[in-house]
Motif scaffolding. Structure first.
Motif, PDB file in Angstrom:
ATOM      1  N   PRO A 161       1.768  -9.097  -6.674  1.00 27.97           N
ATOM      2  CA  PRO A 161       2.305  -9.274  -6.682  1.00 27.97           C
ATOM      3  C   PRO A 161       2.372  -9.280  -8.721  1.00 27.97           C
ATOM      4  CG  PRO A 161       1.933 -11.509  -5.488  1.00 27.97           C
ATOM      5  CD  PRO A 161       0.472  -9.462  -5.772  1.00 27.97           C
ATOM      6  N   GLY A 162       3.367  -9.245  -9.677  1.00 27.18           N
ATOM      7  CA  GLY A 162       3.467  -8.487 -10.504  1.00 27.18           C
ATOM      8  C   GLY A 162       2.849  -7.233 -11.066  1.00 27.18           C
ATOM      9  N   ASP A 163       2.643  -7.077 -10.452  1.00 25.30           N
ATOM     10  CA  ASP A 163       2.615  -4.641 -10.434  1.00 25.30           C
ATOM     11  C   ASP A 163       3.636  -3.877  -9.784  1.00 25.30           C
ATOM     12  OD1 ASP A 163      -0.658  -5.464 -10.408  1.00 25.30           O
ATOM     13  OD2 ASP A 163      -0.885  -4.693  -9.115  1.00 25.30           O
ATOM     14  N   PHE A 164       3.767  -3.260 -10.936  1.00 30.38           N
ATOM     15  CA  PHE A 164       4.962  -2.577 -11.059  1.00 30.38           C
ATOM     16  C   PHE A 164       4.141  -0.971 -10.412  1.00 30.38           C
ATOM     17  CE2 PHE A 164       6.267  -4.302 -14.256  1.00 30.38           C
ATOM     18  CZ  PHE A 164       7.780  -4.328 -14.204  1.00 30.38           C
ATOM     19  N   ILE A 165       5.427   0.101  -9.117  1.00 27.60           N
ATOM     20  CA  ILE A 165       4.605   1.256  -8.921  1.00 27.60           C
ATOM     21  C   ILE A 165       5.866   1.726  -9.440  1.00 27.60           C
ATOM     22  CG2 ILE A 165       4.393   2.273  -6.424  1.00 27.60           C
ATOM     23  CD1 ILE A 165       4.127  -0.037  -4.710  1.00 27.60           C
ATOM     24  N   PHE A 166       5.511   3.729  -9.164  1.00 23.45           N
ATOM     25  CA  PHE A 166       6.430   4.718  -9.101  1.00 23.45           C
ATOM     26  C   PHE A 166       6.373   5.432  -8.527  1.00 23.45           C
ATOM     27  CE2 PHE A 166       7.121   8.416 -12.062  1.00 23.45           C
ATOM     28  CZ  PHE A 166       8.994   8.425 -12.137  1.00 23.45           C
ATOM     29  N   VAL A 167       7.101   5.823  -8.020  1.00 23.48           N
ATOM     30  CA  VAL A 167       7.527   6.748  -7.050  1.00 23.48           C
ATOM     31  C   VAL A 167       8.298   7.828  -8.099  1.00 23.48           C
ATOM     32  CG1 VAL A 167       7.546   7.842  -4.851  1.00 23.48           C
ATOM     33  CG2 VAL A 167       7.457   5.615  -5.291  1.00 23.48           C
ATOM     34  N   PRO A 168       7.727   8.954  -8.563  1.00 22.90           N
ATOM     35  CA  PRO A 168       8.299  10.158  -8.745  1.00 22.90           C
ATOM     36  C   PRO A 168       9.245  11.283  -8.023  1.00 22.90           C
ATOM     37  CG  PRO A 168       6.309  10.513  -9.880  1.00 22.90           C
ATOM     38  CD  PRO A 168       6.079   9.384  -8.250  1.00 22.90           C
ATOM     39  N   PRO A 169      10.074  11.573  -8.827  1.00 23.10           N
ATOM     40  CA  PRO A 169      11.295  13.079  -7.100  1.00 23.10           C
ATOM     41  C   PRO A 169      10.552  13.881  -6.062  1.00 23.10           C
ATOM     42  CG  PRO A 169      11.748  13.123 -10.021  1.00 23.10           C
ATOM     43  CD  PRO A 169      10.146  12.637  -9.722  1.00 23.10           C
ATOM     44  N   PHE A 170      10.396  13.722  -5.271  1.00 29.82           N
ATOM     45  CA  PHE A 170      10.290  14.681  -4.048  1.00 29.82           C
ATOM     46  C   PHE A 170       8.338  15.121  -3.948  1.00 29.82           C
ATOM     47  CE2 PHE A 170      13.077  17.881  -6.823  1.00 29.82           C
ATOM     48  CZ  PHE A 170      14.139  17.473  -5.699  1.00 29.82           C
ATOM     49  N   VAL A 171       8.100  13.779  -4.273  1.00 34.06           N
ATOM     50  CA  VAL A 171       6.384  13.341  -3.519  1.00 34.06           C
ATOM     51  C   VAL A 171       6.570  12.554  -2.419  1.00 34.06           C
ATOM     52  CG1 VAL A 171       4.451  11.537  -4.259  1.00 34.06           C
ATOM     53  CG2 VAL A 171       6.029  12.696  -5.927  1.00 34.06           C
ATOM     54  N   PRO A 172       5.754  13.411  -1.732  1.00 35.16           N
ATOM     55  CA  PRO A 172       6.005  12.921  -0.267  1.00 35.16           C
ATOM     56  C   PRO A 172       4.956  11.301   0.083  1.00 35.16           C
ATOM     57  CG  PRO A 172       4.977  15.047  -0.379  1.00 35.16           C
ATOM     58  CD  PRO A 172       5.188  14.341  -1.548  1.00 35.16           C
ATOM     59  N   HIS A 173       5.319  10.505   0.505  1.00 36.36           N
ATOM     60  CA  HIS A 173       4.248   9.295   0.916  1.00 36.36           C
ATOM     61  C   HIS A 173       5.171   8.215   1.587  1.00 36.36           C
ATOM     62  CE1 HIS A 173       8.379   8.069  -1.183  1.00 36.36           C
ATOM     63  NE2 HIS A 173       8.693   7.104  -1.102  1.00 36.36           N
ATOM     64  N   GLN A 174       5.113   7.134   2.019  1.00 31.78           N
ATOM     65  CA  GLN A 174       4.683   6.598   2.777  1.00 31.78           C
ATOM     66  C   GLN A 174       4.077   5.227   2.432  1.00 31.78           C
ATOM     67  OE1 GLN A 174       1.437   6.313   5.622  1.00 31.78           O
ATOM     68  NE2 GLN A 174       2.500   6.051   7.469  1.00 31.78           N
ATOM     69  N   GLU A 175       5.332   4.346   2.496  1.00 32.89           N
ATOM     70  CA  GLU A 175       5.415   2.726   2.229  1.00 32.89           C
ATOM     71  C   GLU A 175       4.780   1.816   3.315  1.00 32.89           C
ATOM     72  OE1 GLU A 175       9.042   3.943  -0.021  1.00 32.89           O
ATOM     73  OE2 GLU A 175       8.541   3.633   1.568  1.00 32.89           O
ATOM     74  N   ILE A 176       3.655   1.016   3.345  1.00 32.15           N
ATOM     75  CA  ILE A 176       3.013   0.075   3.415  1.00 32.15           C
ATOM     76  C   ILE A 176       2.914  -1.437   3.348  1.00 32.15           C
ATOM     77  CG2 ILE A 176       1.045  -0.208   4.861  1.00 32.15           C
ATOM     78  CD1 ILE A 176       0.444   2.761   4.496  1.00 32.15           C
ATOM     79  N   ASN A 177       3.370  -2.364   3.943  1.00 32.49           N
ATOM     80  CA  ASN A 177       2.888  -4.025   4.258  1.00 32.49           C
ATOM     81  C   ASN A 177       1.550  -3.429   3.583  1.00 32.49           C
ATOM     82  OD1 ASN A 177       2.467  -6.427   3.634  1.00 32.49           O
ATOM     83  ND2 ASN A 177       4.433  -6.799   4.463  1.00 32.49           N
ATOM     84  N   ALA A 178       0.776  -3.930   3.333  1.00 36.44           N
ATOM     85  CA  ALA A 178      -0.611  -4.357   4.333  1.00 36.44           C
ATOM     86  C   ALA A 178      -1.226  -5.577   4.210  1.00 36.44           C
ATOM     87  CB  ALA A 178      -1.762  -3.243   2.784  1.00 36.44           C
ATOM     88  N   ASP A 179      -0.448  -6.074   4.586  1.00 37.60           N
ATOM     89  CA  ASP A 179      -1.310  -7.335   4.739  1.00 37.60           C
ATOM     90  C   ASP A 179      -0.182  -7.747   6.371  1.00 37.60           C
ATOM     91  OD1 ASP A 179      -1.448 -10.442   5.651  1.00 37.60           O
ATOM     92  OD2 ASP A 179      -0.802 -11.372   2.909  1.00 37.60           O
ATOM     93  N   PRO A 180      -1.539  -7.776   7.611  1.00 39.16           N
ATOM     94  CA  PRO A 180      -0.862  -8.200   8.917  1.00 39.16           C
ATOM     95  C   PRO A 180      -0.011  -9.481   9.226  1.00 39.16           C
ATOM     96  CG  PRO A 180      -3.547  -7.928   8.491  1.00 39.16           C
ATOM     97  CD  PRO A 180      -2.587  -7.638   7.042  1.00 39.16           C
ATOM     98  N   SER A 181      -0.268 -10.417   8.242  1.00 39.87           N
ATOM     99  CA  SER A 181       0.613 -11.450   8.344  1.00 39.87           C
ATOM    100  C   SER A 181       1.195 -12.822   7.427  1.00 39.87           C
ATOM    101  CB  SER A 181      -1.342 -12.746   8.008  1.00 39.87           C
ATOM    102  OG  SER A 181      -1.644 -12.482   7.193  1.00 39.87           O
ATOM    103  N   ALA A 182       1.370 -11.332   6.458  1.00 42.18           N
ATOM    104  CA  ALA A 182       2.149 -12.009   5.397  1.00 42.18           C
ATOM    105  C   ALA A 182       2.913 -11.488   4.993  1.00 42.18           C
ATOM    106  CB  ALA A 182       1.829 -12.529   4.072  1.00 42.18           C
ATOM    107  N   ARG A 185       0.554  -1.082   0.296  1.00 41.19           N
ATOM    108  CA  ARG A 185      -0.130  -0.086   0.102  1.00 41.19           C
ATOM    109  C   ARG A 185       1.149   1.316   0.404  1.00 41.19           C
ATOM    110  NH1 ARG A 185      -3.124  -0.860   4.289  1.00 41.19           N
ATOM    111  NH2 ARG A 185      -4.603  -2.037   3.381  1.00 41.19           N
ATOM    112  N   MET A 186       0.613   2.058  -0.728  1.00 39.46           N
ATOM    113  CA  MET A 186       1.724   3.362  -1.147  1.00 39.46           C
ATOM    114  C   MET A 186       0.446   4.613  -0.737  1.00 39.46           C
ATOM    115  SD  MET A 186       4.655   2.772  -1.369  1.00 39.46           S
ATOM    116  CE  MET A 186       5.497   4.114  -2.510  1.00 39.46           C
ATOM    117  N   ARG A 187       0.870   5.731   0.166  1.00 43.17           N
ATOM    118  CA  ARG A 187       0.198   6.277   0.125  1.00 43.17           C
ATOM    119  C   ARG A 187       1.326   7.733   0.437  1.00 43.17           C
ATOM    120  NH1 ARG A 187      -4.835   6.265   2.431  1.00 43.17           N
ATOM    121  NH2 ARG A 187      -4.953   5.358   4.486  1.00 43.17           N
ATOM    122  N   TRP A 188       0.612   8.824  -0.553  1.00 46.03           N
ATOM    123  CA  TRP A 188       0.627   9.864  -1.306  1.00 46.03           C
ATOM    124  C   TRP A 188       0.620  11.722  -1.500  1.00 46.03           C
ATOM    125  CZ3 TRP A 188      -0.907   6.414  -4.515  1.00 46.03           C
ATOM    126  CH2 TRP A 188      -1.700   6.637  -5.423  1.00 46.03           C
TER     127      TRP A 188
END
Length: 161
Positions: free
Chosen positions: A99-120, A84-87
């Protein structure tokens, strides 16, 4: 017609294409609880000048604090798990990747990376547009989803205060 027989040609055997085996990644990177990063491609390993690539495994429910990576561009490819990405100015936008998805984070974008699964665990391939790990922590944003279970903290991602 271009002449490719210049003096450097004999070095191509050792300085040309490199294959880094998946079981030979370099774990001599910043390691902290909640995250395990391994370098595949960087300056030290292959002489890369403008790119860093490796893997990252994030423990269940781990979250970073709010940050951006300056001028760097980042690409994250999800191998296993749910990211899960928040920005945004107040982290008001969210997207999830599987799985299989790409995430692009552009320059200077405030964000937070999260493992969205509490069990894996979340397993990803990470590519950055430079060898230098640039992280600017943003402390004056009250994130929508606060890091609270396991902080994803390392020398790059500092623990929120």
């Amino acid at each position: 017609m271009t002449d490719h027989s210049h003096a450097e040609q004999p070095r191509w055997k050792h300085d040309g294409v490199r294959v880094i085996k998946g079981d030979r990644l370099d774990s001599n990177t910043a390691q902290t609880p909640g995250m395990f990063r391994q370098a595949a491609i960087n300056h030290a390993r292959v002489g890369a000048q403008k790119i860093w690539a490796g893997t990252v495994t994030i423990e269940p429910d781990a979250k970073t604090g709010v940050h951006h990576h300056g001028e760097l561009e980042s690409v994250i490819f999800v191998l296993r798990g749910k990211a899960r990405m928040r920005w945004g100015e107040r982290l008001e936008f969210t997207a999830e990747a599987e799985p299989g998805d790409f995430i692009f984070v552009p320059p200077f974008v405030p964000h937070q990376e999260i493992n969205a699964d509490p069990s894996a665990p979340l397993e990803c391939v990470l590519v950055r547009s430079d060898n230098e790990a640039v992280v600017v922590n943003i402390t004056d944003v009250d994130p929508v989803e606060k890091p609270e279970a396991v902080y994803w903290v390392d020398p790059i991602h500092k623990q929120p205060e």
